[in-house]
Design an enzyme around this catalytic site. Structure first.
Site, PDB file in Angstrom:
ATOM      1  N   ASP A  55       1.255  -0.692  -0.258  1.00  0.00           N
ATOM      2  CA  ASP A  55       0.221  -0.008   0.391  1.00  0.00           C
ATOM      3  C   ASP A  55       0.982   1.313  -0.096  1.00  0.00           C
ATOM      4  O   ASP A  55       2.356   1.131  -0.170  1.00  0.00           O
ATOM      5  CB  ASP A  55      -1.166  -0.386   1.118  1.00  0.00           C
ATOM      6  CG  ASP A  55      -2.105   1.574   0.889  1.00  0.00           C
ATOM      7  OD1 ASP A  55      -2.374   1.552   0.419  1.00  0.00           O
ATOM      8  OD2 ASP A  55      -1.295   1.873   2.441  1.00  0.00           O
ATOM      9  N   ASP A  71      -0.166   4.424   1.102  1.00  0.00           N
ATOM     10  CA  ASP A  71      -0.369   6.315   2.091  1.00  0.00           C
ATOM     11  C   ASP A  71      -0.311   5.434   3.361  1.00  0.00           C
ATOM     12  O   ASP A  71      -1.259   4.387   3.452  1.00  0.00           O
ATOM     13  CB  ASP A  71      -2.311   6.837   2.131  1.00  0.00           C
ATOM     14  CG  ASP A  71      -1.516   8.096   0.901  1.00  0.00           C
ATOM     15  OD1 ASP A  71      -0.416   8.878   1.670  1.00  0.00           O
ATOM     16  OD2 ASP A  71      -2.221   8.372   1.127  1.00  0.00           O
TER      17      ASP A  71
END
Length: 231
Positions: free
Chosen positions: A14, A16
Protein backbone atom coordinates in the site's frame (compact mmCIF):
# COMPACT_ATOMS: atom_id res chain seq x y z
CA UNK A 1 12.97 -10.75 20.24
CA UNK A 2 11.26 -13.33 18.02
CA UNK A 3 12.35 -13.28 14.39
CA UNK A 4 10.31 -14.76 11.53
CA UNK A 5 11.88 -15.29 8.10
CA UNK A 6 9.63 -15.85 5.09
CA UNK A 7 10.04 -15.94 1.32
CA UNK A 8 7.56 -14.53 -1.19
CA UNK A 9 7.58 -14.33 -4.96
CA UNK A 10 6.51 -10.65 -4.80
CA UNK A 11 5.69 -7.86 -2.34
CA UNK A 12 2.60 -5.67 -2.83
CA UNK A 13 2.76 -2.42 -0.86
CA UNK A 14 0.00 0.00 0.00
CA UNK A 15 1.21 3.63 -0.16
CA UNK A 16 -0.42 6.08 2.29
CA UNK A 17 0.25 5.02 5.87
CA UNK A 18 2.54 2.21 4.71
CA UNK A 19 5.31 3.90 2.75
CA UNK A 20 4.45 7.57 3.27
CA UNK A 21 2.66 9.66 5.88
CA UNK A 22 0.40 12.17 4.14
CA UNK A 23 -1.71 12.96 7.21
CA UNK A 24 -0.76 16.64 7.11
CA UNK A 25 -2.03 17.01 3.56
CA UNK A 26 -5.17 14.92 4.08
CA UNK A 27 -6.16 17.08 7.05
CA UNK A 28 -5.54 20.18 4.96
CA UNK A 29 -7.58 18.81 2.05
CA UNK A 30 -10.60 17.99 4.22
CA UNK A 31 -10.41 21.39 5.88
CA UNK A 32 -10.39 22.94 2.40
CA UNK A 33 -13.41 20.87 1.35
CA UNK A 34 -15.27 21.80 4.53
CA UNK A 35 -15.46 25.33 3.12
CA UNK A 36 -17.28 24.01 0.05
CA UNK A 37 -19.34 21.39 1.85
CA UNK A 38 -20.43 22.90 5.21
CA UNK A 39 -21.16 20.47 8.00
CA UNK A 40 -18.32 18.05 7.29
CA UNK A 41 -17.08 16.45 10.51
CA UNK A 42 -13.40 16.40 9.60
CA UNK A 43 -12.23 14.50 12.68
CA UNK A 44 -14.84 11.78 12.20
CA UNK A 45 -13.97 11.50 8.50
CA UNK A 46 -10.28 11.18 9.28
CA UNK A 47 -10.99 8.25 11.61
CA UNK A 48 -12.97 6.29 9.02
CA UNK A 49 -11.76 7.25 5.54
CA UNK A 50 -8.20 5.96 5.48
CA UNK A 51 -7.43 3.30 2.88
CA UNK A 52 -10.55 4.07 0.83
CA UNK A 53 -10.47 5.69 -2.62
CA UNK A 54 -11.08 9.44 -2.73
CA UNK A 55 -14.09 9.08 -5.04
CA UNK A 56 -15.79 6.77 -2.55
CA UNK A 57 -15.04 9.10 0.37
CA UNK A 58 -16.44 12.08 -1.55
CA UNK A 59 -19.57 10.14 -2.46
CA UNK A 60 -20.11 9.18 1.16
CA UNK A 61 -19.21 12.40 2.96
CA UNK A 62 -19.96 15.11 0.40
CA UNK A 63 -22.93 13.50 -1.32
CA UNK A 64 -21.47 13.86 -4.82
CA UNK A 65 -23.20 11.55 -7.29
CA UNK A 66 -22.55 13.02 -10.74
CA UNK A 67 -19.60 11.05 -12.23
CA UNK A 68 -17.98 14.05 -13.94
CA UNK A 69 -18.28 16.24 -10.84
CA UNK A 70 -16.94 13.38 -8.73
CA UNK A 71 -13.89 13.07 -10.97
CA UNK A 72 -13.25 16.83 -10.87
CA UNK A 73 -13.61 17.01 -7.11
CA UNK A 74 -11.42 13.96 -6.54
CA UNK A 75 -8.69 15.64 -8.58
CA UNK A 76 -9.11 18.87 -6.60
CA UNK A 77 -9.01 16.98 -3.30
CA UNK A 78 -5.81 15.12 -4.10
CA UNK A 79 -4.14 18.25 -5.44
CA UNK A 80 -5.04 19.85 -2.10
CA UNK A 81 -3.24 17.06 -0.23
CA UNK A 82 0.00 18.13 -1.90
CA UNK A 83 -0.54 21.90 -1.74
CA UNK A 84 -1.76 22.06 1.87
CA UNK A 85 0.66 19.51 3.35
CA UNK A 86 3.11 22.24 4.39
CA UNK A 87 0.64 24.98 5.24
CA UNK A 88 0.19 26.28 8.79
CA UNK A 89 3.39 24.63 9.99
CA UNK A 90 2.46 21.14 8.78
CA UNK A 91 5.35 18.74 8.17
CA UNK A 92 4.45 17.77 4.61
CA UNK A 93 4.45 14.30 3.07
CA UNK A 94 7.21 12.19 4.63
CA UNK A 95 8.61 8.67 4.53
CA UNK A 96 7.59 6.38 7.36
CA UNK A 97 10.19 4.57 9.54
CA UNK A 98 12.07 1.72 7.88
CA UNK A 99 10.88 2.51 4.37
CA UNK A 100 14.08 3.99 2.91
CA UNK A 101 16.33 0.93 3.43
CA UNK A 102 13.61 -1.38 2.07
CA UNK A 103 13.11 0.78 -1.02
CA UNK A 104 16.88 1.03 -1.55
CA UNK A 105 17.20 -2.74 -1.27
CA UNK A 106 14.39 -3.42 -3.75
CA UNK A 107 15.64 -0.93 -6.33
CA UNK A 108 16.00 -2.63 -9.70
CA UNK A 109 13.94 -5.66 -8.68
CA UNK A 110 10.72 -6.54 -10.51
CA UNK A 111 9.49 -8.47 -7.47
CA UNK A 112 7.45 -5.68 -5.93
CA UNK A 113 4.86 -3.06 -6.74
CA UNK A 114 2.50 -0.55 -5.12
CA UNK A 115 -1.29 -0.97 -4.96
CA UNK A 116 -2.79 2.30 -3.75
CA UNK A 117 -6.24 3.85 -3.38
CA UNK A 118 -4.69 7.13 -4.56
CA UNK A 119 -5.18 8.48 -8.07
CA UNK A 120 -2.31 8.33 -10.56
CA UNK A 121 -1.72 12.09 -10.33
CA UNK A 122 -1.60 12.29 -6.54
CA UNK A 123 0.14 8.95 -6.01
CA UNK A 124 2.89 9.80 -8.48
CA UNK A 125 3.38 13.23 -6.92
CA UNK A 126 3.48 11.86 -3.37
CA UNK A 127 6.04 9.19 -4.25
CA UNK A 128 8.19 11.71 -6.11
CA UNK A 129 8.05 14.04 -3.10
CA UNK A 130 9.71 11.43 -0.86
CA UNK A 131 12.08 10.09 -3.52
CA UNK A 132 10.49 6.71 -4.28
CA UNK A 133 10.75 5.57 -7.89
CA UNK A 134 7.37 3.98 -8.53
CA UNK A 135 7.27 0.72 -10.47
CA UNK A 136 5.64 0.72 -13.90
CA UNK A 137 3.34 -1.98 -12.49
CA UNK A 138 1.85 0.35 -9.85
CA UNK A 139 -1.91 0.02 -9.39
CA UNK A 140 -3.76 3.33 -8.92
CA UNK A 141 -7.39 4.07 -8.08
CA UNK A 142 -8.31 4.50 -11.75
CA UNK A 143 -7.01 1.04 -12.62
CA UNK A 144 -9.80 -0.84 -10.84
CA UNK A 145 -13.58 -0.58 -10.75
CA UNK A 146 -13.80 -1.76 -7.16
CA UNK A 147 -11.37 -0.44 -4.57
CA UNK A 148 -10.33 -1.82 -1.19
CA UNK A 149 -11.66 -3.75 0.76
CA UNK A 150 -12.54 -5.63 -2.43
CA UNK A 151 -9.66 -7.78 -3.73
CA UNK A 152 -9.32 -6.05 -7.12
CA UNK A 153 -6.28 -3.80 -6.41
CA UNK A 154 -4.13 -6.66 -5.11
CA UNK A 155 -5.34 -9.12 -7.71
CA UNK A 156 -4.26 -6.66 -10.39
CA UNK A 157 -0.97 -5.95 -8.63
CA UNK A 158 -0.11 -9.65 -8.52
CA UNK A 159 -1.14 -10.05 -12.16
CA UNK A 160 1.08 -7.16 -13.24
CA UNK A 161 4.00 -8.75 -11.39
CA UNK A 162 3.24 -12.04 -13.13
CA UNK A 163 2.85 -13.79 -9.78
CA UNK A 164 0.01 -15.82 -8.24
CA UNK A 165 -1.61 -13.83 -5.39
CA UNK A 166 -1.07 -16.78 -3.03
CA UNK A 167 2.68 -16.24 -3.40
CA UNK A 168 2.54 -12.51 -2.59
CA UNK A 169 2.89 -10.55 0.64
CA UNK A 170 0.60 -7.52 1.04
CA UNK A 171 1.92 -4.76 3.32
CA UNK A 172 -0.88 -2.56 4.69
CA UNK A 173 -1.79 -0.09 7.44
CA UNK A 174 -5.60 -0.06 7.10
CA UNK A 175 -8.19 -2.73 7.93
CA UNK A 176 -9.80 -2.19 4.50
CA UNK A 177 -6.46 -2.89 2.86
CA UNK A 178 -5.79 -6.01 4.91
CA UNK A 179 -9.23 -7.34 4.00
CA UNK A 180 -8.50 -6.57 0.35
CA UNK A 181 -5.23 -8.48 0.48
CA UNK A 182 -6.74 -11.46 2.26
CA UNK A 183 -9.69 -11.55 -0.16
CA UNK A 184 -7.16 -11.68 -2.99
CA UNK A 185 -5.53 -14.74 -1.39
CA UNK A 186 -2.33 -12.99 -0.30
CA UNK A 187 -0.46 -13.23 3.01
CA UNK A 188 -0.77 -9.94 4.90
CA UNK A 189 1.61 -7.89 7.04
CA UNK A 190 -0.08 -5.02 8.89
CA UNK A 191 1.49 -1.90 10.37
CA UNK A 192 0.27 0.14 13.34
CA UNK A 193 0.86 3.52 11.74
CA UNK A 194 -2.65 4.89 11.18
CA UNK A 195 -4.95 2.63 13.23
CA UNK A 196 -4.83 1.08 16.69
CA UNK A 197 -3.32 -2.31 17.41
CA UNK A 198 -6.78 -3.58 18.29
CA UNK A 199 -8.17 -2.49 14.92
CA UNK A 200 -5.35 -4.16 13.02
CA UNK A 201 -5.65 -7.39 15.02
CA UNK A 202 -9.37 -7.39 14.29
CA UNK A 203 -8.61 -7.07 10.57
CA UNK A 204 -7.36 -10.65 10.62
CA UNK A 205 -3.84 -9.86 9.41
CA UNK A 206 -1.31 -12.70 9.34
CA UNK A 207 1.56 -10.64 10.77
CA UNK A 208 1.65 -7.37 12.72
CA UNK A 209 4.45 -4.89 13.50
CA UNK A 210 4.64 -1.26 14.58
CA UNK A 211 6.19 -0.12 11.29
CA UNK A 212 8.65 -1.24 8.62
CA UNK A 213 11.65 -0.52 10.85
CA UNK A 214 10.97 -4.04 12.21
CA UNK A 215 11.18 -5.58 8.73
CA UNK A 216 13.95 -6.30 6.23
CA UNK A 217 13.48 -7.35 2.61
CA UNK A 218 16.19 -8.87 0.41
CA UNK A 219 15.38 -9.63 -3.23
CA UNK A 220 16.83 -12.54 -5.16
CA UNK A 221 16.18 -14.29 -8.46
CA UNK A 222 13.08 -16.08 -7.17
CA UNK A 223 11.48 -13.43 -4.99
CA UNK A 224 12.06 -11.57 -1.74
CA UNK A 225 13.20 -12.85 1.66
CA UNK A 226 11.30 -11.03 4.40
CA UNK A 227 12.51 -10.94 8.00
CA UNK A 228 10.04 -9.75 10.64
CA UNK A 229 11.21 -8.90 14.17
CA UNK A 230 8.52 -8.65 16.84
CA UNK A 231 8.84 -7.51 20.50
Amino acid sequence: MPVTTLHFDAILFDMDGTLVDSTAGVVGAWETFAKTYPGLDVQNILSTSHGVRTVENLQKHCGIVDPKELEREATRFEEAIITTSRENGREGIVLLPGVRPIMDGLRGSARWTICTSATRAYGSAALATVGIDRPQTTVFAEDVTRGKPMPDPYLLGAERCGISPEKCLVVEDAPAGVRSGKAAGCTTLALITSHTREQMVASGTDYLVENLASVTMVPDETGVTVTITTP
